[in-house]
Design a protein around this motif. Structure first.
Motif, PDB file in Angstrom:
ATOM      1  N   ILE A  26      16.861  -6.936  14.185  1.00 52.12           N
ATOM      2  CA  ILE A  26      16.121  -6.296  12.974  1.00 52.12           C
ATOM      3  C   ILE A  26      16.739  -5.205  12.438  1.00 52.12           C
ATOM      4  O   ILE A  26      16.876  -4.021  13.386  1.00 52.12           O
ATOM      5  CB  ILE A  26      14.583  -6.231  13.293  1.00 52.12           C
ATOM      6  N   VAL A  28      17.601  -1.672   9.637  1.00 47.24           N
ATOM      7  CA  VAL A  28      17.269  -0.794   8.567  1.00 47.24           C
ATOM      8  C   VAL A  28      18.468  -0.106   7.929  1.00 47.24           C
ATOM      9  O   VAL A  28      19.230   0.484   8.821  1.00 47.24           O
ATOM     10  CB  VAL A  28      15.960  -0.329   8.647  1.00 47.24           C
ATOM     11  N   THR A  57      20.296  -7.349   2.707  1.00 51.25           N
ATOM     12  CA  THR A  57      18.790  -6.443   2.858  1.00 51.25           C
ATOM     13  C   THR A  57      17.891  -6.778   1.740  1.00 51.25           C
ATOM     14  O   THR A  57      18.327  -6.940   0.595  1.00 51.25           O
ATOM     15  CB  THR A  57      19.178  -4.858   2.875  1.00 51.25           C
ATOM     16  N   THR A  62      15.545  -3.551   4.567  1.00 51.95           N
ATOM     17  CA  THR A  62      15.749  -4.089   5.945  1.00 51.95           C
ATOM     18  C   THR A  62      16.285  -5.600   5.879  1.00 51.95           C
ATOM     19  O   THR A  62      16.485  -6.187   4.921  1.00 51.95           O
ATOM     20  CB  THR A  62      14.233  -4.326   6.338  1.00 51.95           C
ATOM     21  N   THR A  64      16.739  -9.254   8.907  1.00 53.11           N
ATOM     22  CA  THR A  64      16.480  -9.918  10.138  1.00 53.11           C
ATOM     23  C   THR A  64      17.410 -10.970  10.188  1.00 53.11           C
ATOM     24  O   THR A  64      17.631 -11.805   9.492  1.00 53.11           O
ATOM     25  CB  THR A  64      15.068 -10.277   9.947  1.00 53.11           C
ATOM     26  N   ARG A  99      16.326  -3.530  17.599  1.00 50.67           N
ATOM     27  CA  ARG A  99      16.177  -2.689  16.103  1.00 50.67           C
ATOM     28  C   ARG A  99      17.057  -1.836  15.769  1.00 50.67           C
ATOM     29  O   ARG A  99      17.433  -0.656  16.844  1.00 50.67           O
ATOM     30  CB  ARG A  99      14.810  -2.056  16.061  1.00 50.67           C
ATOM     31  N   GLU A 101      19.334   0.850  13.419  1.00 49.18           N
ATOM     32  CA  GLU A 101      19.355   1.668  11.769  1.00 49.18           C
ATOM     33  C   GLU A 101      20.697   1.994  11.759  1.00 49.18           C
ATOM     34  O   GLU A 101      21.488   2.433  12.512  1.00 49.18           O
ATOM     35  CB  GLU A 101      18.433   2.903  12.215  1.00 49.18           C
TER      36      GLU A 101
END
Length: 120
Positions: A26, A28, A57, A62, A64, A99, A101
């Motif tokens: 996941i 961002v 995105t 975001t 996935t 996760r 970033e």
């Protein structure tokens, strides 16, 4: 007959609680001010197999990528008007949700920022 139903019920429960043999990334993507970067492309590559998964995105910045086999992955994120960012060495385990970033810097697409990552 009752015994068969109990065995069937037990098998269903065991299967329901079994670990998923895959993982999920996941991500961002944000700009230097922390705002979401929509419609950026993300390429997720399994370094062991060479398999690559491409996504974009959302409006919230975001993305996935589900159903990834365990292993080492590299991710490259890019968007016109920003420097591409490349994270390497992301190790995925079974049933993990990693996760990640990305913070893209303003610049040309020809510039790439490489980050060595460790996922908890």
């Amino acid at each position: 007959m009752k015994r068969s139903l109990w065995i069937l019920a037990l098998l269903v429960l065991v299967r329901a609680f079994a670990q998923t043999p895959t993982a999920t990334i996941i991500g961002v993507v944000r700009d230097p001010s922390g705002l979401a970067v929509p419609d950026a492309s993300a390429a997720v590559r399994n370094t062991g197999t060479g398999d690559e998964f491409r996504v974009r995105t959302t409006g919230a910045g975001t993305f996935t990528v589900p159903n990834l086999p365990r292993g080492l992955y590299d991710i490259t994120v890019q968007k016109d008007g920003f420097q591409a960012q490349h994270q390497t060495g992301i190790e995925l385990q079974v049933a993990q949700e990693a996760r990640i970033e990305f913070r893209l810097s303003v610049g040309s697409v020809a510039q790439v920022l490489e980050v060595q990552a460790t996922v908890p």
